[in-house]
Scaffold this motif. Sequence first.
Motif, PDB file in Angstrom:
ATOM      1  N   ARG A  44       0.816  -1.197   0.000  1.00 17.12           N
ATOM      2  CA  ARG A  44       0.000   0.000   0.000  1.00 17.12           C
ATOM      3  C   ARG A  44       0.852   1.251   0.000  1.00 17.12           C
ATOM      4  N   ALA A  45       0.750   2.046   1.033  1.00 10.70           N
ATOM      5  CA  ALA A  45       1.316   3.399   0.996  1.00 10.70           C
ATOM      6  C   ALA A  45       2.845   3.392   1.020  1.00 10.70           C
ATOM      7  N   LEU A 198      10.388  11.135  -6.223  1.00 14.48           N
ATOM      8  CA  LEU A 198       9.181  10.706  -6.955  1.00 14.48           C
ATOM      9  C   LEU A 198       8.958  11.586  -8.180  1.00 14.48           C
ATOM     10  N   MET A 212       9.175   4.445  -5.021  1.00 11.88           N
ATOM     11  CA  MET A 212      10.154   3.421  -4.633  1.00 11.88           C
ATOM     12  C   MET A 212       9.879   2.947  -3.216  1.00 11.88           C
ATOM     13  N   THR A 293      -3.209   9.799  -4.822  1.00  5.42           N
ATOM     14  CA  THR A 293      -2.397  10.805  -5.525  1.00  5.42           C
ATOM     15  C   THR A 293      -1.650  11.728  -4.577  1.00  5.42           C
TER      16      THR A 293
END
Length: 390
Positions: A44-45, A198, A212, A293
Amino acid sequence: MRTQVGIIGSGPSGLLLAQLLHLQGIDSVILERRSRDYVLGRIRAGVLEQGTVELLRAAGVSDRMDREGLVHGGFDICFGDRRMRVDLKELTGKAVTVYGQTEVTKDLMDARAAAGGAVVYEAENVRIEGLDEDRPALTWVKDGAAERLECDFVAGCDGFRGVSRQSLPDAVLKTHERVYPFGWLGILSETKPVSDELIYVNHWRGFALCSMRSPTLSRYYIQCAFDEDLEEWTDDRFWDELRVRLPSAAAEAIEMGPSIEKSIAPLRSFVAEPMRHRRLFLAGDAAHIVPPTGAKGLNLAASDIHYLSRALTAYYNQGGREDLIDSYSDDCLRRVWKAERFSWWMTTMLHKFPDQSSFDRGIQLAELDYLFDSEAARAALAENYVGLPF
Ligand code: FAS
Ligand code: PHB
């Protein structure tokens, strides 16, 4: 069985709450419907706000994060042939830390085990009873046996599809939702990330994100149809589509390799109000969902738990104080709605909307143009991205 706080869910919300309460001498039991390995298997995050990092340090679970986490002072945004770095450090004096939710969860599970805290995995059919009488109890089935836990309070940390939100009376619960007409197809690959930071891309074919988990573990996403069939996405097809959407320097430099995880996540904005009913508290995804997002989901869970652990500590350790319990829902929702706004704004600015009119596209490009041209616009983005104060 009896405890002070019954917690449903052993994701980041439930585990972090249990750890913060333990440090205050407050007893809790966690009920989790899945196995430990299943929970750790979810990818997930990836991005932690500075407030989340500080909360994990306060919880005493930050040693590995401080060793392995990647501190990022900025990120890139691309659209058309333009690429710009949003300098978080210069604009806010803060940074974010890239450290996967899986690792946070693992660190919290290890702390729970070290503290000898109770976690019941594979607890089936969890139910909440006694809310109206202010004598809550949790019931469940484990290995075929019916179990019951009396508690003073229940923390619903059971995610979007859990049981706790459904336990609020229809006359009390209000929900607000926006479902986006697309999803994110994400892969994890044991490759060197294409960039040190990012990269968010608005491309005419759709959104892309380069992220990553470590210097040797990359996480990439591309926008896809909300009903996309994962079976139709071979690794080669994914890499080809990602490279088309990336700026040419990145597309040429990217290291490709086999995916070790591949999944599609739907995107929605969702808020449930209130986040407290009598002695039941909702926290994290049980109460709200944001499109990933803005990298807010996990971080909102952390701020909810900051408010909830503070409220329960005041009740148990400051003579039965109830003011922070009474203000819990409003305290959380004030921050939740701002994160919902930011996540909706980032999503609207960076994605291709199938039904987008020419006016919508014009507004989207103007939003990006303004961001590229105005330091004030970048400062507003940056202060939301690093996390608004708790
Ligand atoms: P969680 O959903 O993590 O945990 C809830 C736990 O409760 C689960 O372990 C579940 O098994 C358990 N549970 C559910 N029902 C139960 C029941 N009836 N009885 C007992 N246990 C029950 N956020 C970001 O910031 N960035 C991202 O990139 C990102 N990607 C995501 C991708 C996906 C596919 C999903 C679903 C979410 C993503 N998120 C992302 C958001 C995510 O990280 C959440 O915000 C975070 O997991 C919230 O943590 P919890 O509130 O603990 O909920
Ligand atoms: C991730 O690394 O999974 C990630 C990073 C930033 C986002 C969403 C997901 O906005």
